[in-house]
Design a protein around this motif. Sequence first.
Motif, PDB file in Angstrom:
ATOM      1  N   ARG A  11      14.293  13.479  27.388  1.00  0.00           N
ATOM      2  CA  ARG A  11      13.247  12.723  28.081  1.00  0.00           C
ATOM      3  C   ARG A  11      12.619  13.542  29.199  1.00  0.00           C
ATOM      4  O   ARG A  11      11.520  13.254  29.654  1.00  0.00           O
ATOM      5  N   HIS A  12      13.324  14.579  29.633  1.00  0.00           N
ATOM      6  CA  HIS A  12      12.883  15.382  30.772  1.00  0.00           C
ATOM      7  C   HIS A  12      12.134  16.614  30.267  1.00  0.00           C
ATOM      8  O   HIS A  12      12.675  17.431  29.513  1.00  0.00           O
ATOM      9  N   ARG A  13      10.866  16.753  30.700  1.00  0.00           N
ATOM     10  CA  ARG A  13      10.030  17.861  30.235  1.00  0.00           C
ATOM     11  C   ARG A  13      10.678  19.210  30.530  1.00  0.00           C
ATOM     12  O   ARG A  13      10.671  20.119  29.690  1.00  0.00           O
ATOM     13  N   SER A  14      11.227  19.374  31.720  1.00  0.00           N
ATOM     14  CA  SER A  14      11.803  20.668  32.100  1.00  0.00           C
ATOM     15  C   SER A  14      12.948  21.052  31.179  1.00  0.00           C
ATOM     16  O   SER A  14      13.088  22.226  30.794  1.00  0.00           O
ATOM     17  N   LEU A 193       8.545  26.177  34.201  1.00  0.00           N
ATOM     18  CA  LEU A 193       9.299  25.030  34.709  1.00  0.00           C
ATOM     19  C   LEU A 193       8.750  24.550  36.042  1.00  0.00           C
ATOM     20  O   LEU A 193       8.325  25.344  36.881  1.00  0.00           O
ATOM     21  N   ARG A 194       8.814  23.246  36.232  1.00  0.00           N
ATOM     22  CA  ARG A 194       8.449  22.624  37.507  1.00  0.00           C
ATOM     23  C   ARG A 194       9.582  21.691  37.900  1.00  0.00           C
ATOM     24  O   ARG A 194       9.619  20.523  37.525  1.00  0.00           O
ATOM     25  N   VAL A 195      10.545  22.232  38.614  1.00  0.00           N
ATOM     26  CA  VAL A 195      11.709  21.447  39.009  1.00  0.00           C
ATOM     27  C   VAL A 195      11.850  21.474  40.521  1.00  0.00           C
ATOM     28  O   VAL A 195      11.381  22.395  41.195  1.00  0.00           O
ATOM     29  N   THR A 196      12.489  20.434  41.039  1.00  0.00           N
ATOM     30  CA  THR A 196      12.798  20.379  42.467  1.00  0.00           C
ATOM     31  C   THR A 196      14.185  20.954  42.670  1.00  0.00           C
ATOM     32  O   THR A 196      15.182  20.346  42.254  1.00  0.00           O
ATOM     33  N   PRO A 197      14.296  22.142  43.273  1.00  0.00           N
ATOM     34  CA  PRO A 197      15.616  22.752  43.423  1.00  0.00           C
ATOM     35  C   PRO A 197      16.488  21.962  44.383  1.00  0.00           C
ATOM     36  O   PRO A 197      16.009  21.390  45.361  1.00  0.00           O
ATOM     37  N   ARG A 198      17.763  21.905  44.072  1.00  0.00           N
ATOM     38  CA  ARG A 198      18.714  21.279  44.982  1.00  0.00           C
ATOM     39  C   ARG A 198      18.886  22.165  46.205  1.00  0.00           C
ATOM     40  O   ARG A 198      18.796  23.392  46.120  1.00  0.00           O
TER      41      ARG A 198
END
Length: 423
Positions: A11-14, A193-198
């Motif tokens: 479900r997650h594009r990344s 990728l477009r992710v929010t890094p921890r």
Amino acid sequence: MNLPHGLRSFRHRSFRVFFLGQGVSQFGTWLQLIATSWLIYRLTGSAFWLGLATFALQLPFLVLAPVAGVWVDRLNKRKVLLATNTIACMQATAMLALVASGRIEPWHLIAGNALLGLVNAFDSPARQSFLIELVGGREDLPNAIAFQSMLMNGGRFVGPVIGGAVIALWGEVWGFGLNAASYLAVLAALAALRVTPRVAEHPEAGWLAQLAAGFHWAYGFLPSRSMLLLLAAVSIGAQPYQSLAPYFARDVFGGDSQTLGVLIGAGGMGAVSGMLYLALRPTVRGLVTVIGYAAAAAGIALIAFAYTPQFWPALALVYVTGMGIMLTAGATNTVLQTIVEDRLRARVAAIYIMSFLGMSPLGALAAGWAAHYVGPPAALAAGGLLALAAAGVYLVRLPAIRREMRPLYERLGIAPRADQSLR
């Protein structure tokens, strides 16, 4: 995306983008590994050199992976992966140039494997700990881990089969060339990728204290300690069937590089089947039991394979061996990544990698040495006995492992609390 529960991580594009890029890259990696294995055996005719090649590739997992986990916990995982895959692409290109020039020697292949192993010691914990960012939390993490593991072993299934045919038709150079090209896919995926890094950890404690914290968590808790020790025994005992596969393909079954590809591919298919089972499971509950029986199955199948003179029964036994090994490894990784604290995620992933991939070179080197004196069949049978014995010890401790896991599963909402179950 509206997908079935068994495909929930997609479900997650990344995750979809990363999965696609990694799939192409893993296919290329196994093409090169098969080409390297076959080329070394063609140049030397030595089972010991086969074991040495595997030792060089996987030793960094044992020596460097825990330290790499401390480093990865402090950094942006996506940037780490961009760096490691760029270096791996350069290594593949250099090996291609040597093979294409006709100047390749066995020590070149050993040195190339050592460099790739060094890169992978940092890449693997970064990739494992990056999954939680790709799926946005713990809810879909077990499913993502299972599909990531299935992807890695899908490459081990498809890559050797096609790689064996490619080598037979056009030579080893194509295995190295296609691998070099395949890295472009994973680099493109990472760039997209477009992710929010921890938030990376910046602790006041030094490196040794952080390293000790990871080991204390992993080995101070009975269930994690038992799983990791069993995994290490299975890795040492059962994994060497891959490094000795050229001997069985050529000298036992009278085949060529295509035979080698099919043989290793059967183990990869078994591993994919095991990972598909994990991916379709609705919960991690029960996996601590699966781990013990999977390890026992791998040991029994390997002992039988070692003395099977017929090719088709051998394929079935390698299938079971591959399934047992990867169910042991995949279930262990899924449980650990589900219960570990975020601040320790990369370190625990690195300790898992050390126990799995890091122990393989010791097993490969020992199996290569033993094969020189007692023959490859006896060497593999001894490894199968080690895996079976370790599984027996684990299963004896299983009731205590379950009791220790229950309170943690209750806190995480994986198992109902005892007081609630009585209502």
